[in-house]
Design a protein around this motif. Structure first.
Motif, short mmCIF file in Angstrom:
data_model
loop_
_atom_site.label_atom_id
_atom_site.label_comp_id
_atom_site.label_asym_id
_atom_site.label_seq_id
_atom_site.Cartn_x
_atom_site.Cartn_y
_atom_site.Cartn_z
N LEU A 1 0.87 -1.18 0.00
CA LEU A 1 0.00 0.00 0.00
C LEU A 1 0.91 1.23 0.00
O LEU A 1 1.55 1.54 1.00
N TYR A 2 0.98 1.89 -1.15
CA TYR A 2 1.85 3.05 -1.34
C TYR A 2 1.08 4.32 -0.97
O TYR A 2 -0.04 4.52 -1.43
N VAL A 3 1.69 5.20 -0.18
CA VAL A 3 1.12 6.52 0.06
C VAL A 3 1.59 7.43 -1.08
O VAL A 3 2.78 7.51 -1.37
N ALA A 4 0.62 8.10 -1.73
CA ALA A 4 0.91 8.90 -2.93
C ALA A 4 0.57 10.37 -2.70
O ALA A 4 -0.45 10.86 -3.20
N PRO A 5 1.42 11.11 -1.97
CA PRO A 5 1.15 12.53 -1.74
C PRO A 5 1.66 13.44 -2.84
O PRO A 5 1.19 14.57 -2.99
N PHE A 58 6.16 4.66 1.58
CA PHE A 58 5.88 6.10 1.59
C PHE A 58 6.76 6.79 0.56
O PHE A 58 7.98 6.58 0.53
N VAL A 59 6.15 7.61 -0.29
CA VAL A 59 6.89 8.34 -1.31
C VAL A 59 6.85 9.83 -0.96
O VAL A 59 5.78 10.38 -0.68
N GLY A 60 8.01 10.48 -0.96
CA GLY A 60 8.01 11.90 -0.61
C GLY A 60 9.33 12.57 -0.92
O GLY A 60 10.16 12.04 -1.66
N LEU A 61 9.53 13.74 -0.32
CA LEU A 61 10.77 14.47 -0.47
C LEU A 61 11.02 15.30 0.79
O LEU A 61 10.17 15.38 1.68
N ASN A 62 12.19 15.89 0.88
CA ASN A 62 12.69 16.47 2.12
C ASN A 62 11.70 17.45 2.78
O ASN A 62 11.42 17.35 3.98
N ASN A 116 3.58 -1.30 9.83
CA ASN A 116 3.57 -2.00 8.53
C ASN A 116 4.54 -1.39 7.53
O ASN A 116 4.79 -1.97 6.47
N MET A 117 5.09 -0.23 7.85
CA MET A 117 5.89 0.51 6.88
C MET A 117 7.26 -0.15 6.70
O MET A 117 7.96 -0.44 7.67
N ARG A 118 7.63 -0.38 5.44
CA ARG A 118 8.85 -1.10 5.12
C ARG A 118 9.91 -0.24 4.45
O ARG A 118 11.09 -0.56 4.49
N LEU A 119 9.47 0.85 3.80
CA LEU A 119 10.43 1.65 3.04
C LEU A 119 9.89 3.04 2.77
O LEU A 119 8.68 3.22 2.63
N THR A 120 10.79 4.01 2.71
CA THR A 120 10.46 5.36 2.26
C THR A 120 11.30 5.64 1.03
O THR A 120 12.50 5.35 1.00
N CYS A 121 10.69 6.23 0.02
CA CYS A 121 11.40 6.62 -1.20
C CYS A 121 11.50 8.13 -1.23
O CYS A 121 10.49 8.83 -1.11
N SER A 122 12.70 8.65 -1.38
CA SER A 122 12.92 10.09 -1.40
C SER A 122 13.58 10.49 -2.71
O SER A 122 14.52 9.83 -3.18
#
Length: 515
Positions: A207-211, A258-262, A281-287
């Protein structure tokens, strides 16, 4: 708004939209269709429908002014526009000055159940009054367009080198240009990213968070190609600037990625309610999108306990060039090049530099764009005959292959012959506990050199310029320490949340002219 589309829904609805374009408009394969939508359910339906009908998608920022919309529509030669009613006023103001023949207007709840759709759309329009008046010469409601179709869409023969998306960007120089991203570019980058993350992205389980906006290529590739190819689920956030609503949406959701930036990470962590969320449940953050500071990395890891994989890319590279493999993350780098991606750094004369030396990063691979739309001269400036693309970023390729981005070439500051890179100064200053955001630029000193200036957003109104300088001197060489410091309530940002140094430079230039 608590409505989920299944893949069967997406297949059916995008097929209906493709059939509408083929059977009820004059559009032909290869024609451009502009899409001006935030992160709502209609976005993937429209995108996949347009591609199935053989159209070229022109992603258009919903926050654009009438002038910016007019430029993009005319430059691309778009013949159709899909727009959200809430923001349609700006496009309506200039639509007669463009080549657009058909406008499809959608309202927020158009893909909800009939009763909820009526209630929500009524509330948005009449109670909250969120839809300013607008009128287009040729317009149709989105749901009416879908209902018109009584025959299935017809598959269109296309080649991998046909353009799929015109993605507008300032590029490395000049006015906004359309990067021609082909079907090959997009599919290749999807495959490259999924190969790199094969031990992380579990098909049908994430389940990807898409902000970040789907019309931006970073988010487009992760959510609309990579996640879709794996059958994974994206949670769309229409307005990430509304932090309380964003956090409320996350409550009770078992998100894994979770997908995001600084700047977004910092904004979320300043809200106490975010710290209360369940991150188990969170496994990874993509920055990506901008440099990730060491201080943000530390705080985010402390809050979420999920590692951050920082990556690097550009619109012109569809966009991912490199990222950190989860099993071997090197913080402070943007990781290793993706499979089938070649990277090198060059000096100002175009000579390839040895490992460990800083130079302009160049990229070669199947994800590199076809060129800029109708701009052969601009294309020739950044691409050579062998397909090498000059990124405009200064980088170091380490001996182990990991890439470290130093800064944008054009952002480098010349202090009496010494090179100062804003990223380094910003990273140092962001370590101060009272500094929320910082941007650093070079300001002409009147003697042919530049002075380092820092713009700072602080959580402590008592913080002084002297205290900031003292803190900077602890980690920076004297000529890198900001000589000029200005406190601000906020900093100019792009639609993605990336701080706009260019706008700050323009403001300083305007002030200098007035003086």
């Amino acid at each position: 708004m608590d409505r989920t589309l299944t893949y069967a829904d997406l297949d059916r609805l995008s097929g209906q939209f493709a059939a509408y374009l083929q059977q009820h408009t004059a559009l032909k394969p290869g024609d451009r269709i502009a899409v001006q939508l935030p992160n709502i359910l209609q976005y993937p339906v429209v995108i996949f429908g347009a591609l199935r009908a053989g159209m070229v998608v022109v992603n258009t920022n919903p926050l654009y002014t009438p002038h910016e919309i007019k430029h993009q529509l005319n430059d691309s030669g778009a013949k159709a526009l899909v727009v959200l009613a809430n923001i349609a006023k700006n496009a309506a103001a200039i639509i007669k000055e463009t080549s657009v023949e058909q406008v499809i207007v959608t309202e927020l709840a158009d893909l909800h159940s009939p009763l909820k759709r009526i209630l929500l759309n009524f509330a948005v329009k009449h109670l909250k009054k969120m839809i300013p008046p607008y009128e287009f010469p040729q317009q149709i409601e989105f749901n009416k367009a879908l209902a018109l179709t009584n025959k299935p869409w017809q598959p269109v023969v296309q080649t991998p080198d046909d353009v799929a998306v015109l993605q507008y960007t300032g590029g490395t120089t000049g006015v906004a240009k359309g990067a021609m991203l082909t079907h090959r570019n997009l599919v290749a980058n999807m495959a490259q990213l999924n190969e790199r993350m094969k031990n992380v992205f579990r098909p049908t389980q994430e389940l990807y968070v898409a902000p970040l906006p789907l019309y931006h290529i970073y988010s487009f590739t992760i959510h609309c190609t990579s996640a879709v190819a794996l059958g994974n689920h994206s949670l769309l956030i229409p307005n990430p600037r509304d932090i309380p609503a964003f956090i409320k949406t996350l409550q009770g959701k078992p998100f894994t990625f979770f997908v995001g930036l600084n700047t977004l990470f910092n904004a979320l962590m300043r809200n106490p309610e975010f710290l209360k969320l369940d991150f188990s449940n969170m496994r990874l953050t993509c920055s990506g999108g901008m440099a990730l500071t060491a201080e943000t990395t530390k705080h985010w890891l402390g809050v979420t306990k999920a590692p951050i994989s920082e990556g690097y890319g550009l619109t012109e590279t569809s966009p991912v060039v490199s990222n950190n493999p989860l099993e071997s993350v090197q913080y402070g780098t943007v990781g290793l090049p993706l499979i089938d991606t070649n990277c090198k750094v060059i000096d100002d004369a175009g000579n390839t530099l040895p490992t460990g030396e800083a130079g302009e990063l160049c990229v070669q691979g199947p994800q590199v764009m076809k060129g800029y739309w109708q701009r052969p001269d601009a294309t020739a400036e950044v691409m050579d005959a062998d397909g090498w693309f000059k990124t405009g970023d200064i980088a170091i390729i380490q001996a182990d292959g990991y890439i470290k981005i130093v800064d944008r070439k054009k952002d480098m500051i010349n202090v009496s012959g010494f090179k100062v890179f804003p990223n380094e100064v910003e990273d140092a200053l962001s370590g101060h506990p009272d500094i929320v955001e910082v941007a650093v630029i070079g300001v002409p000193d009147g003697e042919g050199s530049e002075t380092v200036k820092a713009f700072i957003v602080t959580a402590n109104e008592q913080l002084t310029i002297e205290q900031v300088r003292k803190f900077a001197k602890e980690t920076l060489t004297a000529y890198k320490v900001p000589h000029l410091i200005e406190f601000r309530k906020d900093l100019p940002k792009t639609n993605v949340g990336k701080i706009l140094r260019r706008e700050l430079r323009d403001q300083e230039l305007a002030k200098a002219k007035q003086a």
